[in-house]
Design a protein around this motif. Sequence first.
Motif, PDB file in Angstrom:
ATOM      1  N   HIS A  88      38.327 -21.226   5.488  1.00 21.90           N
ATOM      2  CA  HIS A  88      36.976 -20.431   5.482  1.00 21.90           C
ATOM      3  C   HIS A  88      36.798 -19.501   6.682  1.00 21.90           C
ATOM      4  CE1 HIS A  88      36.128 -22.836   1.910  1.00 21.90           C
ATOM      5  NE2 HIS A  88      36.171 -23.889   2.480  1.00 21.90           N
ATOM      6  N   GLY A  89      37.599 -19.585   7.701  1.00 20.89           N
ATOM      7  CA  GLY A  89      37.581 -18.886   8.785  1.00 20.89           C
ATOM      8  C   GLY A  89      36.565 -19.534  10.014  1.00 20.89           C
ATOM      9  N   LYS A  90      36.062 -20.682   9.732  1.00 20.50           N
ATOM     10  CA  LYS A  90      35.205 -21.401  10.763  1.00 20.50           C
ATOM     11  C   LYS A  90      36.324 -22.000  11.609  1.00 20.50           C
ATOM     12  CE  LYS A  90      32.373 -25.538  10.685  1.00 20.50           C
ATOM     13  NZ  LYS A  90      31.850 -26.746  10.129  1.00 20.50           N
ATOM     14  N   GLY A  91      35.932 -21.613  13.018  1.00 17.42           N
ATOM     15  CA  GLY A  91      36.743 -22.031  13.913  1.00 17.42           C
ATOM     16  C   GLY A  91      35.867 -22.637  15.138  1.00 17.42           C
ATOM     17  N   ASN A  92      36.629 -23.287  15.997  1.00 19.84           N
ATOM     18  CA  ASN A  92      36.133 -23.631  17.501  1.00 19.84           C
ATOM     19  C   ASN A  92      37.095 -23.693  18.458  1.00 19.84           C
ATOM     20  OD1 ASN A  92      33.412 -24.665  17.170  1.00 19.84           O
ATOM     21  ND2 ASN A  92      33.987 -25.362  15.320  1.00 19.84           N
ATOM     22  N   GLY A  93      36.997 -23.369  19.627  1.00 19.12           N
ATOM     23  CA  GLY A  93      37.845 -23.471  20.646  1.00 19.12           C
ATOM     24  C   GLY A  93      37.818 -24.824  21.739  1.00 19.12           C
ATOM     25  N   SER A  94      38.751 -25.033  22.240  1.00 17.38           N
ATOM     26  CA  SER A  94      38.648 -26.021  23.106  1.00 17.38           C
ATOM     27  C   SER A  94      38.447 -25.707  24.655  1.00 17.38           C
ATOM     28  CB  SER A  94      40.093 -26.775  23.262  1.00 17.38           C
ATOM     29  OG  SER A  94      40.246 -27.732  24.183  1.00 17.38           O
ATOM     30  N   TRP A  95      37.526 -26.229  25.355  1.00 17.31           N
ATOM     31  CA  TRP A  95      37.052 -26.325  26.740  1.00 17.31           C
ATOM     32  C   TRP A  95      38.405 -26.608  27.585  1.00 17.31           C
ATOM     33  CZ3 TRP A  95      33.581 -24.147  29.659  1.00 17.31           C
ATOM     34  CH2 TRP A  95      33.451 -24.563  30.972  1.00 17.31           C
ATOM     35  N   ALA A  96      39.120 -27.561  27.181  1.00 19.12           N
ATOM     36  CA  ALA A  96      39.831 -28.129  28.008  1.00 19.12           C
ATOM     37  C   ALA A  96      41.307 -27.497  27.590  1.00 19.12           C
ATOM     38  CB  ALA A  96      40.143 -29.510  27.671  1.00 19.12           C
ATOM     39  N   ILE A  97      41.569 -26.892  27.089  1.00 19.87           N
ATOM     40  CA  ILE A  97      43.174 -26.306  26.772  1.00 19.87           C
ATOM     41  C   ILE A  97      42.999 -24.886  26.870  1.00 19.87           C
ATOM     42  CG2 ILE A  97      45.209 -26.518  25.287  1.00 19.87           C
ATOM     43  CD1 ILE A  97      44.371 -29.098  26.107  1.00 19.87           C
ATOM     44  N   THR A  98      43.414 -24.291  27.950  1.00 24.73           N
ATOM     45  CA  THR A  98      43.394 -23.009  28.212  1.00 24.73           C
ATOM     46  C   THR A  98      44.990 -22.358  28.060  1.00 24.73           C
ATOM     47  OG1 THR A  98      43.852 -23.018  30.579  1.00 24.73           O
ATOM     48  CG2 THR A  98      41.384 -22.771  29.551  1.00 24.73           C
ATOM     49  N   ALA A 163      44.721 -37.497   4.679  1.00 28.34           N
ATOM     50  CA  ALA A 163      43.479 -37.549   5.440  1.00 28.34           C
ATOM     51  C   ALA A 163      42.343 -36.906   4.644  1.00 28.34           C
ATOM     52  CB  ALA A 163      43.714 -37.103   6.900  1.00 28.34           C
ATOM     53  N   LYS A 164      41.045 -36.950   5.361  1.00 21.59           N
ATOM     54  CA  LYS A 164      39.961 -36.263   4.981  1.00 21.59           C
ATOM     55  C   LYS A 164      39.968 -34.761   5.099  1.00 21.59           C
ATOM     56  CE  LYS A 164      36.479 -40.000   5.155  1.00 21.59           C
ATOM     57  NZ  LYS A 164      35.200 -40.336   5.872  1.00 21.59           N
ATOM     58  N   ASP A 165      39.758 -33.921   4.293  1.00 20.59           N
ATOM     59  CA  ASP A 165      39.792 -32.635   4.404  1.00 20.59           C
ATOM     60  C   ASP A 165      38.420 -32.242   4.944  1.00 20.59           C
ATOM     61  OD1 ASP A 165      40.101 -29.935   4.526  1.00 20.59           O
ATOM     62  OD2 ASP A 165      40.159 -29.795   2.257  1.00 20.59           O
ATOM     63  N   GLU A 166      38.208 -32.498   6.161  1.00 22.11           N
ATOM     64  CA  GLU A 166      37.038 -32.351   6.936  1.00 22.11           C
ATOM     65  C   GLU A 166      37.127 -31.592   7.970  1.00 22.11           C
ATOM     66  OE1 GLU A 166      35.199 -36.197   8.184  1.00 22.11           O
ATOM     67  OE2 GLU A 166      36.913 -36.387   9.474  1.00 22.11           O
ATOM     68  N   TYR A 167      35.926 -30.599   8.491  1.00 18.28           N
ATOM     69  CA  TYR A 167      35.888 -29.834   9.760  1.00 18.28           C
ATOM     70  C   TYR A 167      34.385 -30.358  10.096  1.00 18.28           C
ATOM     71  CZ  TYR A 167      36.973 -26.230  12.869  1.00 18.28           C
ATOM     72  OH  TYR A 167      37.213 -25.420  14.210  1.00 18.28           O
ATOM     73  N   VAL A 168      34.402 -31.330  11.059  1.00 19.98           N
ATOM     74  CA  VAL A 168      32.983 -31.735  11.383  1.00 19.98           C
ATOM     75  C   VAL A 168      32.541 -31.432  12.737  1.00 19.98           C
ATOM     76  CG1 VAL A 168      31.591 -33.745  11.691  1.00 19.98           C
ATOM     77  CG2 VAL A 168      33.283 -33.563   9.869  1.00 19.98           C
ATOM     78  N   VAL A 169      31.530 -30.718  13.134  1.00 22.95           N
ATOM     79  CA  VAL A 169      31.255 -30.410  14.431  1.00 22.95           C
ATOM     80  C   VAL A 169      29.909 -30.993  14.762  1.00 22.95           C
ATOM     81  CG1 VAL A 169      30.554 -28.581  16.139  1.00 22.95           C
ATOM     82  CG2 VAL A 169      32.154 -28.035  14.305  1.00 22.95           C
ATOM     83  N   VAL A 170      29.934 -32.202  15.934  1.00 19.27           N
ATOM     84  CA  VAL A 170      28.900 -33.019  16.047  1.00 19.27           C
ATOM     85  C   VAL A 170      28.373 -32.688  17.644  1.00 19.27           C
ATOM     86  CG1 VAL A 170      29.205 -34.598  14.172  1.00 19.27           C
ATOM     87  CG2 VAL A 170      30.417 -35.020  16.503  1.00 19.27           C
ATOM     88  N   PRO A 171      27.253 -33.079  18.068  1.00 18.15           N
ATOM     89  CA  PRO A 171      26.690 -33.078  19.188  1.00 18.15           C
ATOM     90  C   PRO A 171      27.467 -34.304  20.234  1.00 18.15           C
ATOM     91  CG  PRO A 171      24.994 -33.164  17.987  1.00 18.15           C
ATOM     92  CD  PRO A 171      25.929 -33.236  17.011  1.00 18.15           C
TER      93      PRO A 171
END
Length: 193
Positions: A88-98, A163-171
């Motif tokens: 769906h185009g939802k994306g997140n970047g990694s702080w640690a991997i540049t 595996a589960k087809d999930e994209y989960v963002v949690v605090p």
Amino acid sequence: MLVPGIILALACVVAIVLIIVQSGFDEPTHLLWPIAGLLLIWVVFARPCVRLTQAGVEMRNLVRDVRVGWPAIDLVEQRWNLKIFDVHGKGNGSWAITSQRPRRVNRRTGIHAGPGLGEVDMNDPTGSVMGARPGSAAAVAAAIRTGQEDYAGAVERDPSVRAKDEYVVVPAWPAIGAVVLAVVCVAVAVTAG
């Protein structure tokens, strides 16, 4: 990021030891500064990472965690840092991997041949090519792609391992708690000092 984190953490520990040796526990508020430093160092330098698991990819960032199941990964990008997108185009970047500049590697021997600049001619008689540095966004993205292929093969052999087809963002509550505690330490040190 671990090396600067370790150096800064050691500096904080040395500061704590010096404060205790010089004044004992007569001025406990002086200890709050290096304790706040240790907490922030953990949040910024030690905690962020990317883990590949049997279920998918887990990205730990400063104040949030992202869990992406293997079936949910549509695109892995490594231009500036590692980014994972779903269908769906939802994306997140990694702080640690540049992203890092690739290094030149000899194709025949596999030996690192020094830093390479610019484009590489594949007909180069020295046989050198550009290779991803370990821990860089390109290397981790390649590992994720390999993980996706391995997962697809495993599911093809045994569908029960799906595996589960999930994209989960949690605090990231431990990191948020550490930041809040560091701010409290600084506030108490400033008002008491």
